[in-house]
Design a protein around this motif. Structure first.
Motif, PDB file in Angstrom:
ATOM      1  N   VAL A  77      12.365  -7.379  -8.804  1.00 27.06           N
ATOM      2  CA  VAL A  77      12.958  -6.371  -7.929  1.00 27.06           C
ATOM      3  C   VAL A  77      11.816  -5.480  -7.446  1.00 27.06           C
ATOM      4  O   VAL A  77      11.000  -5.015  -8.253  1.00 27.06           O
ATOM      5  N   ILE A  78      11.754  -5.250  -6.143  1.00 29.19           N
ATOM      6  CA  ILE A  78      10.725  -4.388  -5.559  1.00 29.19           C
ATOM      7  C   ILE A  78      11.411  -3.088  -5.150  1.00 29.19           C
ATOM      8  O   ILE A  78      12.341  -3.097  -4.342  1.00 29.19           O
ATOM      9  N   LEU A  79      10.971  -1.971  -5.721  1.00 31.04           N
ATOM     10  CA  LEU A  79      11.561  -0.669  -5.415  1.00 31.04           C
ATOM     11  C   LEU A  79      10.551   0.228  -4.726  1.00 31.04           C
ATOM     12  O   LEU A  79       9.383   0.275  -5.112  1.00 31.04           O
ATOM     13  N   LYS A  80      11.035   0.947  -3.740  1.00 34.54           N
ATOM     14  CA  LYS A  80      10.278   2.065  -3.158  1.00 34.54           C
ATOM     15  C   LYS A  80      10.954   3.306  -3.700  1.00 34.54           C
ATOM     16  O   LYS A  80      12.151   3.524  -3.504  1.00 34.54           O
ATOM     17  N   LEU A  81      10.194   4.104  -4.425  1.00 34.68           N
ATOM     18  CA  LEU A  81      10.716   5.307  -5.081  1.00 34.68           C
ATOM     19  C   LEU A  81      10.204   6.557  -4.389  1.00 34.68           C
ATOM     20  O   LEU A  81       9.032   6.618  -3.997  1.00 34.68           O
ATOM     21  N   ASN A  82      11.075   7.532  -4.271  1.00 37.19           N
ATOM     22  CA  ASN A  82      10.719   8.806  -3.665  1.00 37.19           C
ATOM     23  C   ASN A  82       9.616   9.479  -4.487  1.00 37.19           C
ATOM     24  O   ASN A  82       9.714   9.578  -5.705  1.00 37.19           O
ATOM     25  N   GLY A  83       8.560   9.899  -3.822  1.00 34.18           N
ATOM     26  CA  GLY A  83       7.464  10.598  -4.494  1.00 34.18           C
ATOM     27  C   GLY A  83       6.331   9.698  -4.932  1.00 34.18           C
ATOM     28  O   GLY A  83       5.289  10.180  -5.367  1.00 34.18           O
ATOM     29  N   ILE A  84       6.522   8.389  -4.845  1.00 36.24           N
ATOM     30  CA  ILE A  84       5.442   7.443  -5.146  1.00 36.24           C
ATOM     31  C   ILE A  84       5.121   6.771  -3.824  1.00 36.24           C
ATOM     32  O   ILE A  84       5.820   5.869  -3.379  1.00 36.24           O
ATOM     33  N   ASP A  85       4.046   7.270  -3.170  1.00 40.92           N
ATOM     34  CA  ASP A  85       3.793   6.889  -1.781  1.00 40.92           C
ATOM     35  C   ASP A  85       2.471   6.157  -1.525  1.00 40.92           C
ATOM     36  O   ASP A  85       2.118   5.927  -0.383  1.00 40.92           O
ATOM     37  N   TYR A 114      13.591   9.276 -10.411  1.00 42.41           N
ATOM     38  CA  TYR A 114      12.982   8.922  -9.133  1.00 42.41           C
ATOM     39  C   TYR A 114      14.065   8.317  -8.251  1.00 42.41           C
ATOM     40  O   TYR A 114      14.658   7.293  -8.610  1.00 42.41           O
ATOM     41  N   ALA A 115      14.324   8.952  -7.117  1.00 40.07           N
ATOM     42  CA  ALA A 115      15.315   8.439  -6.178  1.00 40.07           C
ATOM     43  C   ALA A 115      14.836   7.109  -5.613  1.00 40.07           C
ATOM     44  O   ALA A 115      13.656   6.938  -5.301  1.00 40.07           O
ATOM     45  N   ILE A 116      15.767   6.172  -5.477  1.00 39.69           N
ATOM     46  CA  ILE A 116      15.452   4.855  -4.923  1.00 39.69           C
ATOM     47  C   ILE A 116      15.611   4.918  -3.411  1.00 39.69           C
ATOM     48  O   ILE A 116      16.690   5.214  -2.902  1.00 39.69           O
ATOM     49  N   GLU A 117      14.523   4.648  -2.689  1.00 39.04           N
ATOM     50  CA  GLU A 117      14.559   4.651  -1.225  1.00 39.04           C
ATOM     51  C   GLU A 117      14.916   3.280  -0.674  1.00 39.04           C
ATOM     52  O   GLU A 117      15.591   3.182   0.346  1.00 39.04           O
ATOM     53  N   SER A 118      14.432   2.211  -1.328  1.00 36.37           N
ATOM     54  CA  SER A 118      14.762   0.864  -0.862  1.00 36.37           C
ATOM     55  C   SER A 118      14.647  -0.126  -2.013  1.00 36.37           C
ATOM     56  O   SER A 118      13.928   0.106  -2.983  1.00 36.37           O
ATOM     57  N   GLU A 162      22.960  -0.469  -6.311  1.00 37.03           N
ATOM     58  CA  GLU A 162      24.037   0.492  -6.531  1.00 37.03           C
ATOM     59  C   GLU A 162      23.539   1.806  -7.130  1.00 37.03           C
ATOM     60  O   GLU A 162      24.293   2.772  -7.212  1.00 37.03           O
ATOM     61  N   LEU A 163      22.295   1.840  -7.560  1.00 35.57           N
ATOM     62  CA  LEU A 163      21.750   3.030  -8.225  1.00 35.57           C
ATOM     63  C   LEU A 163      21.156   3.999  -7.211  1.00 35.57           C
ATOM     64  O   LEU A 163      20.527   3.585  -6.247  1.00 35.57           O
ATOM     65  N   GLU A 164      21.342   5.280  -7.463  1.00 34.01           N
ATOM     66  CA  GLU A 164      20.708   6.304  -6.632  1.00 34.01           C
ATOM     67  C   GLU A 164      19.298   6.598  -7.124  1.00 34.01           C
ATOM     68  O   GLU A 164      18.425   6.923  -6.340  1.00 34.01           O
ATOM     69  N   PHE A 165      19.123   6.492  -8.444  1.00 36.21           N
ATOM     70  CA  PHE A 165      17.809   6.789  -9.024  1.00 36.21           C
ATOM     71  C   PHE A 165      17.635   6.028 -10.327  1.00 36.21           C
ATOM     72  O   PHE A 165      18.591   5.507 -10.891  1.00 36.21           O
ATOM     73  N   ILE A 166      16.376   5.954 -10.771  1.00 37.33           N
ATOM     74  CA  ILE A 166      16.026   5.411 -12.081  1.00 37.33           C
ATOM     75  C   ILE A 166      15.224   6.481 -12.819  1.00 37.33           C
ATOM     76  O   ILE A 166      14.778   7.459 -12.214  1.00 37.33           O
ATOM     77  N   LEU A 167      15.042   6.269 -14.100  1.00 44.93           N
ATOM     78  CA  LEU A 167      14.246   7.191 -14.915  1.00 44.93           C
ATOM     79  C   LEU A 167      13.011   6.468 -15.436  1.00 44.93           C
ATOM     80  O   LEU A 167      13.106   5.354 -15.955  1.00 44.93           O
ATOM     81  N   LEU A 197       0.808  -1.223   0.000  1.00 44.21           N
ATOM     82  CA  LEU A 197       0.000   0.000   0.000  1.00 44.21           C
ATOM     83  C   LEU A 197       0.839   1.270   0.000  1.00 44.21           C
ATOM     84  O   LEU A 197       0.319   2.359  -0.169  1.00 44.21           O
ATOM     85  N   ARG A 198       2.170   1.141   0.211  1.00 44.06           N
ATOM     86  CA  ARG A 198       3.047   2.318   0.329  1.00 44.06           C
ATOM     87  C   ARG A 198       3.595   2.811  -1.003  1.00 44.06           C
ATOM     88  O   ARG A 198       4.416   3.710  -1.039  1.00 44.06           O
ATOM     89  N   GLY A 199       3.178   2.199  -2.116  1.00 45.38           N
ATOM     90  CA  GLY A 199       3.608   2.685  -3.420  1.00 45.38           C
ATOM     91  C   GLY A 199       4.825   1.983  -3.995  1.00 45.38           C
ATOM     92  O   GLY A 199       5.449   2.493  -4.922  1.00 45.38           O
ATOM     93  N   GLU A 200       5.164   0.806  -3.489  1.00 51.26           N
ATOM     94  CA  GLU A 200       6.283   0.072  -4.071  1.00 51.26           C
ATOM     95  C   GLU A 200       5.896  -0.438  -5.455  1.00 51.26           C
ATOM     96  O   GLU A 200       4.729  -0.713  -5.722  1.00 51.26           O
ATOM     97  N   VAL A 201       6.896  -0.547  -6.329  1.00 54.83           N
ATOM     98  CA  VAL A 201       6.664  -1.074  -7.674  1.00 54.83           C
ATOM     99  C   VAL A 201       7.457  -2.355  -7.856  1.00 54.83           C
ATOM    100  O   VAL A 201       8.556  -2.516  -7.323  1.00 54.83           O
ATOM    101  N   LYS A 202       6.867  -3.271  -8.601  1.00 54.18           N
ATOM    102  CA  LYS A 202       7.474  -4.574  -8.878  1.00 54.18           C
ATOM    103  C   LYS A 202       8.039  -4.520 -10.296  1.00 54.18           C
ATOM    104  O   LYS A 202       7.304  -4.283 -11.254  1.00 54.18           O
ATOM    105  N   ILE A 203       9.353  -4.764 -10.402  1.00 53.66           N
ATOM    106  CA  ILE A 203      10.047  -4.625 -11.678  1.00 53.66           C
ATOM    107  C   ILE A 203      10.557  -5.974 -12.165  1.00 53.66           C
ATOM    108  O   ILE A 203      11.174  -6.721 -11.400  1.00 53.66           O
ATOM    109  N   MET A 204      10.320  -6.259 -13.446  1.00 52.93           N
ATOM    110  CA  MET A 204      10.950  -7.396 -14.111  1.00 52.93           C
ATOM    111  C   MET A 204      12.285  -6.864 -14.629  1.00 52.93           C
ATOM    112  O   MET A 204      12.306  -6.040 -15.540  1.00 52.93           O
TER     113      MET A 204
END
Length: 176
Positions: free
Chosen positions: A68-76, A56-60, A45-50, A27-34
């Motif tokens: 890969v499950i990413l929590k991105l700054n600004g997607i909450d 979008y800064a990578i928080e976790s 190792e990445l600070e952000f993705i495009l 529910l916190r806005g994480e995205v699932k990436i293939m």
């Protein structure tokens, strides 16, 4: 992180596709990436993705099965994450560093002319197929005929990305 405006005019040759957002998670806005890279650990190792030329800064970073499950700054929220489903994820080529000798980005191989060591032009690479044991170059000639070239030392003699050329020594029966 570069300001948004710096990415609006960036050349696609300077960006690499590293995955696709296939779903949301939680529910916190994480995205699932293939991931489309050999080592999904590169996300750590990445600070952000495009996404759509927006950084979008990578928080976790977490992993679930082959995703890969990413929590991105600004997607909450799940609602805001939902907008990014089926979007391609990019990074700057420079962020990934130099590749080991003998390895290449697939996007650099696509369009390379494949020439036998005898000088015969077989066509251009239109895809790279991952088989598990070795990659295979799919080569199409001007008539649309496909030739599959195993990426093994006995066959692939030279890869020159700058000249967009791959020289092969075909095994008996490979081309005919």
């Amino acid at each position: 992180m570069q300001p948004l405006n710096d990415y609006k005019g960036i050349f696609m040759e300077e960006l690499l596709e590293i995955g696709k957002i296939v779903n949301t998670r939680g529910l916190r806005g994480e995205v699932k990436i293939m991931p489309w890279c050999d080592d999904p650990g590169v996300f750590e190792e990445l600070e952000f993705i495009l996404i759509d030329n927006t950084p979008y800064a990578i928080e976790s970073v977490k992993y679930h099965k082959s995703f890969v499950i990413l929590k991105l700054n600004g997607i909450d929220s799940i609602e805001s994450a939902e907008k990014y489903r089926n979007k391609t994820v990019f990074v700057e080529r420079a962020m990934l560093g130099a590749l080991p000798d003998g390895t290449y980005y697939i996007c650099d191989l696509i369009g390379c002319a494949v020439i036998t060591d005898g000088g015969e032009n077989l066509g251009k690479v239109d895809d790279v197929i991952k088989t598990g044991s070795n990659d295979v170059y799919s080569v199409r000639n001007k008539d649309g005929k496909q030739v599959l070239i195993p990426v093994i030392d006995e066959v692939v003699r030279e890869v020159n990305i700058e000249e967009k050329k791959i020289v092969i020594k075909p095994l008996k029966g490979l081309i005919d």
